[in-house]
Each structure stands twice: as structure tokens, then as C-alpha cells.
Write an enzyme that holds these catalytic residues in place. Sequence first.
Site, PDB file in Angstrom:
ATOM      1  N   LYS A   1       1.062  -1.097  -0.023  1.00 22.69           N
ATOM      2  CA  LYS A   1      -0.547   0.295  -0.281  1.00 22.69           C
ATOM      3  C   LYS A   1       0.857   1.569  -0.360  1.00 22.69           C
ATOM      4  O   LYS A   1       0.053   2.379  -0.496  1.00 22.69           O
ATOM      5  CB  LYS A   1      -0.788   0.080   1.032  1.00 22.69           C
TER       6      LYS A   1
ATOM      7  N   SER B   1       1.131  -9.633  -1.052  1.00 27.32           N
ATOM      8  CA  SER B   1       0.606  -8.434   0.145  1.00 27.32           C
ATOM      9  C   SER B   1       0.817  -7.887   0.881  1.00 27.32           C
ATOM     10  O   SER B   1       0.865  -6.906   1.166  1.00 27.32           O
ATOM     11  CB  SER B   1      -0.863  -8.121  -0.706  1.00 27.32           C
TER      12      SER B   1
END
Length: 504
Positions: free
Chosen positions: A50, A304
Site C-alpha cells: 500500500k 501483499s
Amino acid sequence: MTDTVRRILNARVYDVAVRTPLDPMVRLSERIGAPVLLKREDLQPIFSFKIRGAYNRIAQLAEAARAAGVICASAGNHAQGVALSAQTLGIQAIVVMPVTTPSIKVDAVRHFGGEVVLHGDTFDEAYAHARTLEAARGLTFVHPYDDADVIAGQGTIAVEILHQHPNPIEAIFVPIGGGGLAAGIASYVKFLRPETKVIGVEPVDAASMKAAIDAGNRVVLDRVGLFADGVAVRQAGEQTYPLCRDLLDEVILADTDAMCAAIKDIFEDMRILAEPAGALSLAGLKSYALRNGTPHGALVAISSGANMNFDRLRHVAERAEVGEERELLLAVTIPEEVGSYRRFIHTLGSRTVTEFNYRYAAGSKAHVFVGLQLRDAKHEKREIVGELERLGYGVIDLSADETAKLHVRYMVGGRAAALTDELVLRCEFPERPGALLRFLDGVGTDWNITLFHYRNHGADYGRVLVGLQVPDSDRARFFERLTALGYPYEDETGNDAYRLFLRG
């Protein structure tokens, strides 16, 4: 797609993000029979990809917007990405988080210099409040996925993957929440290597992108599961949806057990603990490999994120064996007579028993909750069930029963004699003081509580099994009041595990 690729190539991410390695998963590759590579976004400064999209968005701001500051709504990795990006650029950042957000996440945002505003019980309430503050203070809202610069920042992962592995890649598996990561990666990969598949992976209980693609337009899910909270999004993004619809080869769904098994695979190969959303793409990769056989090129999954709450480890460990189909959970009916318990154990032979729950019950039949370790799930499960049925035992496979795995396995033996009109619900409560009291106040005092089971799973929401005495003639009024309360629930009164082990 061309505009997105141009933005990706011009993205500013490396002032704060790092180029993460593409590591081989040796053990899993041997099991699958093909090279499996893991893109290590868990190695970013905030332990999540992110940071790329957040920094690229904020770095593009004009001086006036920088001076005013930025704001976002998030209870997870995006919040940390915005806070660190703003700190690096010397910009004020406000992060609105639900009151239910665990303190570890709140503290992480503050550590990176973000000003935390706690508001509401849900993300939707926090999001609405952030938008109000944005307008009132002249701030710039940094969306977690539905923004061209955010999409471009996430797409830099694809640039690295194709540089790091110039050899054939059959498929790249990408976790999907709102779709920013998938849109960015698919845009770049399909522009440069259209023969490489890009496959999205969503939780089966939070599949907003697949629902949108199937319907031909963006839809709003009534509710989403919260185990993989990093991808628990009720509606696909306005900008990400058309890119994912046009560029993804397919969307695969994975359940909680498959994610837990993938977390274990990553740990065994890499010695890292991925968060559920961080292991989601690997769960999809394994499903694809099982379905499609030997691939023509490498299979790439994206780790992720690794912002795992420590409290979740117990839950993950319990569910990983079932997710890998290494454990079989059965409800077995045996005669309630002297010697039957020993005969049943003898029937199991030398198989490894992972769990065994039994309590005497008056009558001619007894019910046993048993877990067995499997070596070859495909054939052994059928063999075990068939052998028990041949010997006259009643058998129900509970391996896919959520109520059995979350609650009943810890409650076997708790029957209540002469109990009538019991209604059993599986609910989700916010993990915050007063949640149970709000439930009780909302339901009222018209119905007696007969059963209650809760275990902390390290998530923002707790899973609860609750029983109440509600006569048939009064159930319409009860469900009307329960619906108005707003807590997600499933009616489990007809559940086999409840019927065999808990019902009076």
C-alpha cells in the site's frame, strides 16, 4: 490501459518504497510440480504494498494541496501508507479509523506521524466522516484504490516482476479488495506480455469484483466477511472495475481455510507470517494449479502484506490443516453401550487422531466429534467415510461446516435437557466494549438466552454462537428486531453439528 501504463512508468514510489525480491517457494514448487514465485511486498517499510500507491498519489500533489494536508479512511495498511508518505514529504496527514480498530494499528499510524481520528463502528462510518472533514478543512482525500495515481503506484510491482523474471510466466495471481493492485498489474502485464494471464483472487465472502464482472456493472454486497480484512470491500472501484473487467483473465475465490493453508505454506518456505489478505493470491494459485495441471511457465503470487495480529495465529493454525485437506472432521454416531467406544477407536486403527470429543448422553446412541490427520486427502477421505458407513456408523463430514469449526468443536457435551423453542444464530460482533450489551438491549428481554460461545480470533469482529428461546409464533417479531439491530447473522438452528452435539 495505455494511460495507466504511462502513469506506472512515471510513478514516484522509490523515495520511500523498496524494490522487493521475487523469491522461489521451493517446497510448494515441488508439491505443485512447477516453479512458484512469491513477490515479497511484505518487505516494504509498512510491511505492505500500500505504500506504493499512497506515496505516488501524495507526491503528485500541487504545493497548495500539500500545504493543506491529506486525509484518508482506513483501519489497515493504507492508513500506514498515507501516514508514512505524508511524513516523508513533510505533509500533515489525518487518518480516520473505526473505533473498533485494534490498538496495534492505531499505534502504527501514530508512529508514522499520522493524526488519528476514531469514529464509528464500521469502515463506512469512518469513510463518511473522513469525507466530511475533507470538505470542512480543505484536505485532499487519498483513496485506498479508486484513484489513477494510486493504481499506477501499485502497478510498479508488475514492472519489477517482469524485470526479475524474463522467462515465461503462465499466470500472476493478484489479491483483490477494491481492485487498485489488480488494475495496475493487469494494465502493465497485458501491455507488455499479453500472453501472461493475470488472475484476480477474492475471498468467497467478499467477492465484490467478481460480482461486478458477472453482473456487468458495479454492485454493492449486502455484507462482507472480515477474516481477510485487507480486502473486505463491499463494492469494486469506479475506476478499477472497467480495467479489471477488460484485462483480468478470471477471478478465483478462496475461503478462510484455503487462506490459512496458504499462510502456512508461506511460513514453511519463507519463515514469514503473511496476513490473510497477504496469502490470498497464493490460495488462488494453488486452486488454479490443482485445477489446471502442469503450467507452461512460472506461477507468481503476491505476498501483499504481513501485518498479522498475533492473536490470530491460533485460529490460522487450527484452520490450516483443514484448508490443506490434511484434517478430516467427522460427526460419528455410535451405540451408547459398553465397549462401543473401544470398538470405534479400534476401527480408526493407526490413523493420527487430531481431536476427539465425546460425552455420555442418555439413550441408545452417542455422537462423537473426531478429527483425523490425512496423508492423501483425495482418496483417504472417501476411504475413511466409506469404511465407517460399511461398519454401520452414521457419519457426517463437518470439514466444511463453519459453525462446527468455529464453535461446536469447543462445546461438545453441553446439552440442555427439556429445552424447547431454541433458535441458534451465528453472529459477528464488533470487538469493542459494550458490543454484547448493545445486542442484548437491541433484542430486548422478551426471549431467554440459552447458549453463548465466543473466542477471540484477533480480528476487528468477534464470532459468536448464541441461542435463544423463541417460540415459532414469535419468530417473525424476533427477526424483525434482529434485522433492525444491524449485526450480520446466520440462522444455524438446522445445522448438523448443533443438532448432534448441543441440542437438548
